[in-house]
Scaffold this motif. Structure first.
Motif, mmCIF file in Angstrom:
data_model
loop_
_atom_site.group_PDB
_atom_site.id
_atom_site.type_symbol
_atom_site.label_atom_id
_atom_site.label_comp_id
_atom_site.label_asym_id
_atom_site.label_seq_id
_atom_site.Cartn_x
_atom_site.Cartn_y
_atom_site.Cartn_z
ATOM 1 N N ARG A 86 0.829 -1.205 0.000
ATOM 2 C CA ARG A 86 0.000 0.000 0.000
ATOM 3 C C ARG A 86 0.867 1.260 0.000
ATOM 4 N NH1 ARG A 86 -4.406 0.486 4.761
ATOM 5 N NH2 ARG A 86 -4.755 -1.651 4.011
ATOM 6 N N LEU A 87 1.990 1.194 0.748
ATOM 7 C CA LEU A 87 2.905 2.335 0.774
ATOM 8 C C LEU A 87 3.717 2.424 -0.519
ATOM 9 C CD1 LEU A 87 4.277 2.034 4.428
ATOM 10 C CD2 LEU A 87 2.542 3.622 3.583
ATOM 11 N N SER A 88 4.128 1.276 -1.023
ATOM 12 C CA SER A 88 5.015 1.243 -2.187
ATOM 13 C C SER A 88 4.435 1.963 -3.396
ATOM 14 C CB SER A 88 5.336 -0.212 -2.541
ATOM 15 O OG SER A 88 6.196 -0.272 -3.652
ATOM 16 N N ILE A 89 3.148 1.819 -3.628
ATOM 17 C CA ILE A 89 2.545 2.439 -4.816
ATOM 18 C C ILE A 89 2.466 3.958 -4.705
ATOM 19 C CG2 ILE A 89 1.241 0.362 -5.402
ATOM 20 C CD1 ILE A 89 -1.237 1.679 -4.175
ATOM 21 N N LYS A 90 2.709 4.497 -3.506
ATOM 22 C CA LYS A 90 2.674 5.962 -3.316
ATOM 23 C C LYS A 90 4.054 6.598 -3.386
ATOM 24 C CE LYS A 90 0.501 6.138 0.729
ATOM 25 N NZ LYS A 90 -0.244 6.767 1.864
ATOM 26 N N THR A 91 5.111 5.814 -3.635
ATOM 27 C CA THR A 91 6.472 6.334 -3.525
ATOM 28 C C THR A 91 6.983 6.936 -4.829
ATOM 29 O OG1 THR A 91 7.538 4.231 -4.105
ATOM 30 C CG2 THR A 91 7.033 4.612 -1.773
ATOM 31 N N GLU A 92 7.884 7.888 -4.681
ATOM 32 C CA GLU A 92 8.579 8.495 -5.819
ATOM 33 C C GLU A 92 9.942 8.987 -5.329
ATOM 34 O OE1 GLU A 92 8.066 12.433 -8.667
ATOM 35 O OE2 GLU A 92 6.270 11.386 -7.968
ATOM 36 N N VAL A 93 10.968 8.854 -6.148
ATOM 37 C CA VAL A 93 12.301 9.362 -5.811
ATOM 38 C C VAL A 93 12.443 10.767 -6.393
ATOM 39 C CG1 VAL A 93 14.785 9.058 -6.106
ATOM 40 C CG2 VAL A 93 13.319 7.069 -5.692
ATOM 41 N N LEU A 94 12.701 11.727 -5.522
ATOM 42 C CA LEU A 94 12.856 13.122 -5.933
ATOM 43 C C LEU A 94 13.953 13.742 -5.058
ATOM 44 C CD1 LEU A 94 11.954 15.440 -7.715
ATOM 45 C CD2 LEU A 94 10.111 15.924 -6.086
ATOM 46 N N PRO A 95 15.199 13.761 -5.549
ATOM 47 C CA PRO A 95 16.306 14.243 -4.713
ATOM 48 C C PRO A 95 16.208 15.730 -4.372
ATOM 49 C CG PRO A 95 17.107 12.964 -6.602
ATOM 50 C CD PRO A 95 15.653 13.252 -6.849
ATOM 51 N N VAL A 96 16.905 16.096 -3.310
ATOM 52 C CA VAL A 96 17.132 17.507 -3.011
ATOM 53 C C VAL A 96 18.077 18.045 -4.088
ATOM 54 C CG1 VAL A 96 18.115 19.146 -1.367
ATOM 55 C CG2 VAL A 96 16.837 17.147 -0.542
ATOM 56 N N ALA A 97 17.718 19.170 -4.679
ATOM 57 C CA ALA A 97 18.564 19.771 -5.712
ATOM 58 C C ALA A 97 19.737 20.503 -5.073
ATOM 59 C CB ALA A 97 17.744 20.742 -6.556
ATOM 60 N N ILE A 98 20.887 20.460 -5.728
ATOM 61 C CA ILE A 98 22.053 21.204 -5.247
ATOM 62 C C ILE A 98 22.418 22.293 -6.248
ATOM 63 C CG2 ILE A 98 22.936 19.197 -4.008
ATOM 64 C CD1 ILE A 98 25.160 19.089 -6.219
ATOM 65 N N LYS A 99 22.996 23.347 -5.730
ATOM 66 C CA LYS A 99 23.517 24.406 -6.587
ATOM 67 C C LYS A 99 24.958 24.053 -6.950
ATOM 68 C CE LYS A 99 20.629 28.114 -4.761
ATOM 69 N NZ LYS A 99 19.786 28.167 -5.977
ATOM 70 N N ARG A 100 25.221 23.992 -8.230
ATOM 71 C CA ARG A 100 26.563 23.613 -8.680
ATOM 72 C C ARG A 100 27.590 24.635 -8.214
ATOM 73 N NH1 ARG A 100 28.493 22.581 -14.956
ATOM 74 N NH2 ARG A 100 30.645 21.978 -14.449
ATOM 75 N N ILE A 101 28.715 24.138 -7.701
ATOM 76 C CA ILE A 101 29.833 24.995 -7.311
ATOM 77 C C ILE A 101 30.866 24.920 -8.428
ATOM 78 C CG2 ILE A 101 31.650 25.423 -5.608
ATOM 79 C CD1 ILE A 101 29.843 24.032 -3.548
ATOM 80 N N GLU A 102 30.985 25.968 -9.183
ATOM 81 C CA GLU A 102 31.867 25.971 -10.348
ATOM 82 C C GLU A 102 33.325 25.841 -9.914
ATOM 83 O OE1 GLU A 102 31.007 25.956 -13.443
ATOM 84 O OE2 GLU A 102 28.885 26.516 -13.392
#
Length: 348
Positions: free
Chosen positions: A161-177
């Protein structure tokens, strides 16, 4: 006629550095939504994860939002129960971590309470968002193992029941040039100096490098407790001549040392996304990470060493000094790569 902005409540029950950067970054990036933010300071962990509905009981607005975005430190089930107007409000439950895969130190009391908070919160939420596949998989596995230990009257379909509600969405990072020349001998540690980052493995690897007469320098960043831990004192005592910086620095100086470092090391026994590693790699540092946790999905085998093995870590660093591979491509974690996906998720 101007369209009314979607009202989103962002609830974060533990404002640590990474949680704070995530919350502040979302609000700054998505001004097309009308945000209301409630946070609690990042201390007193067990009180925070159980007590946040009580702490907020008089701070929840009477009006119903269009969406709730809550971190998995929030006791979402209790919160919705105390405020009936929220019963049908769509809720996104964001897992920076999960308590089923969190290592317990010798000083901590083992308790099932934090796991139950996250289990009930996940059941009460509309969608479960995870910052890595490892985080998602270890959560579902942990829930399944917990349910099997319970004595009776346990429904058989909770994990699915929990599995069908899941999605992977990482925290975005700001690129350090990357800027200018790197220090080819500089090894970076940019993590908390705590048990879950296993810094003793790092210290033992440095001892091996010294015995082999490897020329290296150290940038020791990251938060440290008021009482200096023994492994940090060991590194200070044995490698004083190699240390070029040893303190938590400002954001500007933090970026400078990431840009200067050639190698960045993790010895963590707990890591669900590894933001500090991603930041360093974005600045061009070569990662040396355990063959474990979220790192298996982020970095190719050539950047991983046997988890917990200081000799293997030392050998990996020596290999980098000899071969000098290019830093891996982690552009899928940058702001520009994830912004649309976050926007779409918040608009659903």
């Amino acid at each position: 006629m101007v369209d009314k902005k979607k009202v989103i409540w962002l609830l974060s029950a533990y404002r640590s550095d990474s949680h704070a950067a995530w919350a502040d970054g979302l609000i700054a990036s998505f001004r097309n939504f009308d945000w209301f933010k409630l946070e609690l300071s990042g201390r007193h962990f067990r009180w925070r994860i159980r007590g946040n509905p009580l702490s907020w009981i008089d701070k929840i607005p009477a009006e119903q939002p269009d969406l709730i975005l809550a971190t998995s430190m929030v006791d979402l089930a209790t919160l919705k129960g105390l405020h009936p107007q929220l019963a049908n409000t769509p809720c996104l439950y964001y897992f920076h971590e999960n308590q089923f895969a969190y290592p317990i130190s010798k000083q901590q009391h083992q308790s099932v309470d934090p796991q139950m908070v996250q289990l009930y919160g996940a059941l009460a939420a509309s969608k479960l968002l995870f910052n890595s596949a490892y985080n998602r998989d270890s959560f579902l596995k942990g829930v399944d193992q917990l349910l099997k230990r319970l004595p009776d009257e346990v429904p058989g379909n909770i994990t699915s029941r929990l599995s069908i509600k899941t999605e992977v969405l990482p925290v975005a990072i700001k690129r350090i040039e990357s800027q200018g020349e790197k220090n080819p001998q500089l090894i970076l540690w940019n993590h908390r100096w705590e048990y879950d980052k296993a810094p003793q493995v790092f210290a033992d690897a440095l001892v091996k490098l010294k015995k082999l007469n490897i020329d290296f320098q150290l940038a020791l960043l990251g938060v440290r407790a008021e009482k200096k831990p023994s492994y940090l004192m060991q590194i200070e005592n044995e490698f004083n001549d190699q240390i070029i910086i040893n303190e938590k620095v400002s954001k500007l100086n933090y970026q400078k040392y990431l840009q200067l470092s050639s190698i960045v090391v993790s010895t963590a026994i707990h890591e669900f996304q590894g933001l500090s590693m991603l930041e360093a790699v974005s600045a061009g540092a070569i990662p040396a990470v355990p063959d474990d946790l979220c790192y298996q999905e982020q970095y190719a085998e050539e950047f991983r060493y046997k988890a917990g093995d200081s000799d293997a870590l030392a050998e990996k660093i020596i290999h980098y000094f000899n071969i000098r591979p290019a830093a891996p491509d982690i552009s899928q974690y940058y702001d520009e790569a994830l912004k649309q996906k976050w926007n779409d998720t918040l608009r659903e």
